[in-house]
Design a protein around this motif. Structure first.
Motif, PDB file in Angstrom:
ATOM      1  N   MET A  79       0.953  -1.223  -0.048  1.00 54.54           N
ATOM      2  CA  MET A  79      -0.045  -0.088  -0.053  1.00 54.54           C
ATOM      3  C   MET A  79       0.992   1.094   0.090  1.00 54.54           C
ATOM      4  O   MET A  79       1.893   1.432   0.796  1.00 54.54           O
ATOM      5  CB  MET A  79      -0.938   0.030   1.412  1.00 54.54           C
ATOM      6  CG  MET A  79      -2.073   0.974   1.507  1.00 54.54           C
ATOM      7  SD  MET A  79      -2.892   1.203   0.142  1.00 54.54           S
ATOM      8  CE  MET A  79      -4.227   0.141   0.231  1.00 54.54           C
TER       9      MET A  79
ATOM     10  N   THR B 180       0.852   5.072   0.806  1.00 58.32           N
ATOM     11  CA  THR B 180       0.317   6.310   1.621  1.00 58.32           C
ATOM     12  C   THR B 180       0.604   7.528   1.058  1.00 58.32           C
ATOM     13  O   THR B 180       1.727   7.954   1.163  1.00 58.32           O
ATOM     14  CB  THR B 180       0.697   6.017   2.905  1.00 58.32           C
ATOM     15  OG1 THR B 180      -0.075   4.469   3.401  1.00 58.32           O
ATOM     16  CG2 THR B 180      -0.280   6.811   3.876  1.00 58.32           C
TER      17      THR B 180
ATOM     18  N   GLN C 268      -8.791  10.698  -3.630  1.00 56.16           N
ATOM     19  CA  GLN C 268      -8.808   9.006  -3.427  1.00 56.16           C
ATOM     20  C   GLN C 268      -9.448   8.395  -4.668  1.00 56.16           C
ATOM     21  O   GLN C 268      -9.054   7.513  -4.930  1.00 56.16           O
ATOM     22  CB  GLN C 268      -9.387   9.086  -2.285  1.00 56.16           C
ATOM     23  CG  GLN C 268      -9.422   7.448  -1.610  1.00 56.16           C
ATOM     24  CD  GLN C 268      -8.446   6.795  -1.401  1.00 56.16           C
ATOM     25  OE1 GLN C 268      -7.802   6.869  -0.567  1.00 56.16           O
ATOM     26  NE2 GLN C 268      -7.995   5.866  -2.432  1.00 56.16           N
TER      27      GLN C 268
ATOM     28  N   ALA D  18      -7.528   6.134  -7.115  1.00 57.32           N
ATOM     29  CA  ALA D  18      -7.550   4.860  -6.912  1.00 57.32           C
ATOM     30  C   ALA D  18      -7.862   3.982  -8.289  1.00 57.32           C
ATOM     31  O   ALA D  18      -7.297   2.950  -8.515  1.00 57.32           O
ATOM     32  CB  ALA D  18      -8.652   4.480  -6.018  1.00 57.32           C
TER      33      ALA D  18
ATOM     34  N   ASP E 193      -3.451   0.358  -5.154  1.00 54.36           N
ATOM     35  CA  ASP E 193      -3.023   0.322  -3.804  1.00 54.36           C
ATOM     36  C   ASP E 193      -2.626   1.630  -3.341  1.00 54.36           C
ATOM     37  O   ASP E 193      -1.545   1.697  -2.755  1.00 54.36           O
ATOM     38  CB  ASP E 193      -1.681  -0.790  -4.017  1.00 54.36           C
ATOM     39  CG  ASP E 193      -0.680  -0.192  -5.013  1.00 54.36           C
ATOM     40  OD1 ASP E 193      -0.755   0.570  -5.806  1.00 54.36           O
ATOM     41  OD2 ASP E 193       0.384  -0.808  -4.785  1.00 54.36           O
ATOM     42  N   CYS E 194      -3.322   2.711  -3.662  1.00 53.42           N
ATOM     43  CA  CYS E 194      -2.571   3.965  -3.175  1.00 53.42           C
ATOM     44  C   CYS E 194      -3.973   4.488  -2.117  1.00 53.42           C
ATOM     45  O   CYS E 194      -4.916   4.405  -2.645  1.00 53.42           O
ATOM     46  CB  CYS E 194      -2.616   4.935  -4.074  1.00 53.42           C
ATOM     47  SG  CYS E 194      -2.412   6.499  -3.797  1.00 53.42           S
ATOM     48  N   GLN E 195      -3.452   5.029  -0.922  1.00 52.76           N
ATOM     49  CA  GLN E 195      -4.450   5.305  -0.166  1.00 52.76           C
ATOM     50  C   GLN E 195      -4.278   7.106   0.316  1.00 52.76           C
ATOM     51  O   GLN E 195      -3.019   7.252   0.544  1.00 52.76           O
ATOM     52  CB  GLN E 195      -4.911   4.776   1.327  1.00 52.76           C
ATOM     53  CG  GLN E 195      -3.306   4.596   2.126  1.00 52.76           C
ATOM     54  CD  GLN E 195      -3.802   4.128   3.490  1.00 52.76           C
ATOM     55  OE1 GLN E 195      -4.913   4.237   3.948  1.00 52.76           O
ATOM     56  NE2 GLN E 195      -2.603   3.591   4.336  1.00 52.76           N
TER      57      GLN E 195
ATOM     58  N   VAL F 291      -4.755   9.956   2.789  1.00 53.45           N
ATOM     59  CA  VAL F 291      -4.996  10.339   3.888  1.00 53.45           C
ATOM     60  C   VAL F 291      -4.643  11.623   4.534  1.00 53.45           C
ATOM     61  O   VAL F 291      -3.771  12.292   3.656  1.00 53.45           O
ATOM     62  CB  VAL F 291      -4.078   9.065   5.033  1.00 53.45           C
ATOM     63  CG1 VAL F 291      -4.467   7.754   4.848  1.00 53.45           C
ATOM     64  CG2 VAL F 291      -2.424   9.496   4.919  1.00 53.45           C
TER      65      VAL F 291
END
Ligand code: GLV
Length: 309
Positions: A1, A3, A17, A21, A26-28, A30
């Motif tokens: 992942m 971040t 997001q 995506a 696999d990218c979040q 935050v």
């Protein structure tokens, strides 16, 4: 992942997001300032607060949501030893070119004159300016300026470009460096600036510069506010050397409520909206930067700290 620590509001974070995506599953995304944000691999920001990048042990690079980097240069807490990548999105070049052309043609065809006359129910045609050969000077002919310059050429204008270093651009006469600035300005009727802010471009549009333009020229500034000497601009508007100005950028933003530009009859004030970042189109550039930075490769559009953009 992967971040990505984002600085901005929750709605924008959700948009990033969603659009990222689709390209990088696999990218979040935050909140950069949250605990999980402190562990981010990369940061995606526009105008982060000072110290935003301190104590980010995994940070491999910073991606900007815009083109201009002057505010990052001015913040000594932005790390200089990891890549800083700016956004070069064709959608923003399109938007800025539309804004520049809108203001240029409105001036060229006396839009504000006829709007005023309409309010007075006055039917008073002016002689139309020539429909080909008007001289437009575009300051900054990089990713955005070259699009603007080519589009003015397609509209029949005679187009000049001014750049830090010589280059070639179809249908556009290029002038380079401070030594080329006077000849670039001589007799120009419309100036469009999309320059980055650097020590060399600060105050570049001043009394000398305005004095070399054609009498009654028009200034369009989509670069940065400090590139214009405000007092010299007001003097040149007052004397008639300049007919008007359309400004999207200012020394202080938001433009203070008591600023004289708000009520100046020859100045059009735009609240820094000439080209807004569109996450749907910009996501491709951001995803490419994320992939390169995570792979330890050189990203495109990396900011050169010594050059200043
Ligand atoms: C906006 O002004 C930008 O630099 O992207």
């Amino acid at each position: 992942m992967i971040t990505v620590g984002f600085y901005g509001d929750a709605e924008e974070a959700a948009m990033w997001q969603k659009s990222l995506a689709e390209l990088l599953p696999d990218c979040q995304v935050v909140d950069l300032l949250s605990d999980v944000g402190r562990m981010c691999d990369l940061a995606l920001v526009w105008a982060p607060p000072p110290n935003a990048f301190i104590n980010l042990p995994n940070l491999k690079g910073i991606i900007l949501q815009g083109q201009g980097v002057d505010h990052m240069m001015a913040d000594e807490t932005v790390p200089r030893d990891i890549p800083l990548v700016r956004l070069v999105d064709p959608d923003m070049s399109d938007a800025l070119s539309h804004w520049a052309i809108l203001n240029a043609l409105d001036f060229w065809r006396n839009g504000s004159h006829y709007r005023n006359h309409q309010l007075q129910r006055k039917w008073a045609p002016l002689t139309q300016r020539r429909s080909s050969g008007g001289i437009v000077g575009v300051m900054g002919v990089g990713a955005i300026g070259s699009v603007i310059a080519s589009r003015f050429a397609a509209l029949g204008f005679q187009v000049r470009g001014w750049a830090r270093t010589p280059r070639s651009l179809n249908g556009v006469e290029i002038f380079a460096g401070i030594e080329g600035l006077g000849a670039f300005a001589d007799g120009a009727e419309i100036i469009v600036s999309v320059l980055p802010l650097t020590p060399q471009t600060t105050g570049i549009m001043n009394e000398d510069f305005f004095g070399r333009l054609a009498k009654g020229a028009f200034i369009i500034n989509g670069g940065r506010g400090p590139q214009i000497d405000d007092d010299d601009l007001l003097a040149a508007l007052g004397s008639g050397q300049l007919a008007g100005a359309a400004l999207d950028v200012f020394r202080t933003e938001p433009l203070p409520a008591d600023h004289i530009f708000w009520s100046h009859p020859k100045i059009a004030v735009w609240p820094h909206v000439a080209a807004q970042t569109n996450p749907a189109t910009a996501a491709r550039q951001v995803a490419a930067a994320i992939a390169a930075l995570m792979a330890g490769e050189e990203p495109q559009n990396r900011v050169d700290w010594s050059r200043g953009y």
